[in-house]
Design a protein around this motif. Sequence first.
Motif, short mmCIF file in Angstrom:
data_model
loop_
_atom_site.label_atom_id
_atom_site.label_comp_id
_atom_site.label_asym_id
_atom_site.label_seq_id
_atom_site.Cartn_x
_atom_site.Cartn_y
_atom_site.Cartn_z
N CYS A 130 0.86 -1.19 0.00
CA CYS A 130 0.00 0.00 0.00
C CYS A 130 0.89 1.24 0.00
CB CYS A 130 -0.95 0.01 1.20
SG CYS A 130 -0.14 0.11 2.80
N ALA A 131 0.30 2.37 -0.26
CA ALA A 131 1.03 3.64 -0.26
C ALA A 131 1.04 4.22 1.15
CB ALA A 131 0.39 4.62 -1.24
N VAL A 132 2.21 4.72 1.58
CA VAL A 132 2.35 5.28 2.93
C VAL A 132 3.27 6.50 2.92
CG1 VAL A 132 2.01 3.04 4.08
CG2 VAL A 132 4.34 3.83 3.55
N ARG A 133 3.29 7.18 4.06
CA ARG A 133 4.33 8.16 4.36
C ARG A 133 4.87 7.80 5.74
NH1 ARG A 133 -0.35 11.51 4.97
NH2 ARG A 133 -0.71 11.98 7.18
N VAL A 134 6.04 8.31 6.07
CA VAL A 134 6.62 8.08 7.38
C VAL A 134 6.86 9.42 8.06
CG1 VAL A 134 7.66 5.83 6.88
CG2 VAL A 134 8.92 7.91 6.34
N GLU A 135 6.63 9.44 9.38
CA GLU A 135 6.76 10.66 10.17
C GLU A 135 7.43 10.30 11.48
OE1 GLU A 135 2.66 11.61 10.86
OE2 GLU A 135 2.33 12.28 8.79
N PRO A 136 8.22 11.22 12.03
CA PRO A 136 8.79 10.96 13.36
C PRO A 136 7.69 10.93 14.42
CG PRO A 136 9.72 12.98 12.38
CD PRO A 136 8.65 12.49 11.47
N ASP A 137 7.86 10.08 15.42
CA ASP A 137 6.96 10.05 16.58
C ASP A 137 7.49 11.09 17.56
OD1 ASP A 137 5.34 9.54 18.73
OD2 ASP A 137 6.26 7.64 19.23
N GLN A 138 6.72 12.10 17.84
CA GLN A 138 7.15 13.20 18.71
C GLN A 138 6.78 12.99 20.17
OE1 GLN A 138 9.02 15.46 17.38
NE2 GLN A 138 8.62 15.13 15.21
N SER A 139 6.17 11.85 20.51
CA SER A 139 5.67 11.67 21.87
C SER A 139 6.77 11.48 22.91
CB SER A 139 4.71 10.47 21.93
OG SER A 139 5.45 9.26 21.79
N GLY A 140 7.91 10.93 22.50
CA GLY A 140 8.98 10.68 23.44
C GLY A 140 8.74 9.49 24.33
N GLU A 141 7.66 8.74 24.08
CA GLU A 141 7.35 7.56 24.90
C GLU A 141 7.93 6.32 24.25
OE1 GLU A 141 3.14 7.28 25.56
OE2 GLU A 141 2.97 9.43 25.88
N PRO A 142 8.29 5.30 25.08
CA PRO A 142 8.79 4.06 24.49
C PRO A 142 7.70 3.35 23.72
CG PRO A 142 8.53 3.84 26.87
CD PRO A 142 8.25 5.28 26.52
N SER A 143 8.11 2.52 22.78
CA SER A 143 7.16 1.73 21.99
C SER A 143 6.42 0.77 22.91
CB SER A 143 7.90 0.97 20.90
OG SER A 143 7.01 0.20 20.14
N ALA A 144 5.14 0.50 22.59
CA ALA A 144 4.29 -0.30 23.45
C ALA A 144 4.83 -1.70 23.74
CB ALA A 144 2.89 -0.41 22.84
N GLY A 145 5.45 -2.34 22.76
CA GLY A 145 5.91 -3.71 22.93
C GLY A 145 7.34 -3.84 23.39
N ARG A 146 8.02 -2.77 23.61
CA ARG A 146 9.46 -2.82 23.92
C ARG A 146 9.70 -3.48 25.27
NH1 ARG A 146 13.97 -1.35 21.19
NH2 ARG A 146 15.67 -0.67 22.46
N THR A 147 10.65 -4.41 25.31
CA THR A 147 10.97 -5.11 26.55
C THR A 147 12.32 -4.72 27.10
OG1 THR A 147 11.89 -6.97 25.31
CG2 THR A 147 9.56 -7.11 25.95
N SER A 148 13.09 -3.92 26.38
CA SER A 148 14.40 -3.54 26.89
C SER A 148 14.53 -2.04 26.97
CB SER A 148 15.50 -4.11 26.00
OG SER A 148 15.35 -3.68 24.67
#
Length: 158
Positions: free
Chosen positions: A140-158
Motif C-alpha cells: 500500500c502507499a504510505v508516508r513516514v513521520e517521526p513520533d514526537q511523543s517521546g514515549e517508548p514503543s508499546a511492545g518494547r521489553t528492553s
Amino acid sequence: RVFVDGFAHSDGLARLVAVDHRGPVESPDAEFPLYATTGRVLAHYQSGAQTRLVGELMAAAPEAYVEIHPDTAARASLVDGGLAWVVSRRGRVRARVRCVGSMRLDVVFVPFHFPGEGRANLLTNPALDPTSRMPEFKVCAVRVEPDQSGEPSAGRTS
C-alpha cells in the motif's frame, strides 16, 4: 504432500490458469510517497500470538519496526533506533526505525506479527484481487513521520 497421488480431477492432473500481472491498486503519490510492504520475520509466526510468549523469540524481535533506506529516513527526519509513524489512507502504525542500506528508496517494510499500535494491518488495503478475491494485504502507499511523543514503543521489553 497433499498432491503426491494426483489432483482432485478425474484425470488426476492439475488445472493451471494463466493470469496477467496487475500492479497494486494503490500507488504512491504526493501525500503517500512510499510503498509499504508487510511480511514475516524469522522469530515470529503469523500474528505472533504464540511466538511472542517465548522469551528467546521476543528477545530476537521484541517490537514492531519499520525498515527504511537511510536516505529515505533522513529525508523524513527519522533516525535509526527512533520511533516513527507509518501512515496510510486507512490508519497508522507506530514502529522502531531500522535503517537498512539494501532497502529501495521508495519502499518500507513492516512485519505483521505485532499487536496494538504496531499492527501492520492498520495500514493495508482491503481491495480484492478480481480473480482470486484475496485482499491486497502486502502493499500500500504510505508516508513516514517521526513520533514526537517521546514515549517508548508499546511492545518494547528492553
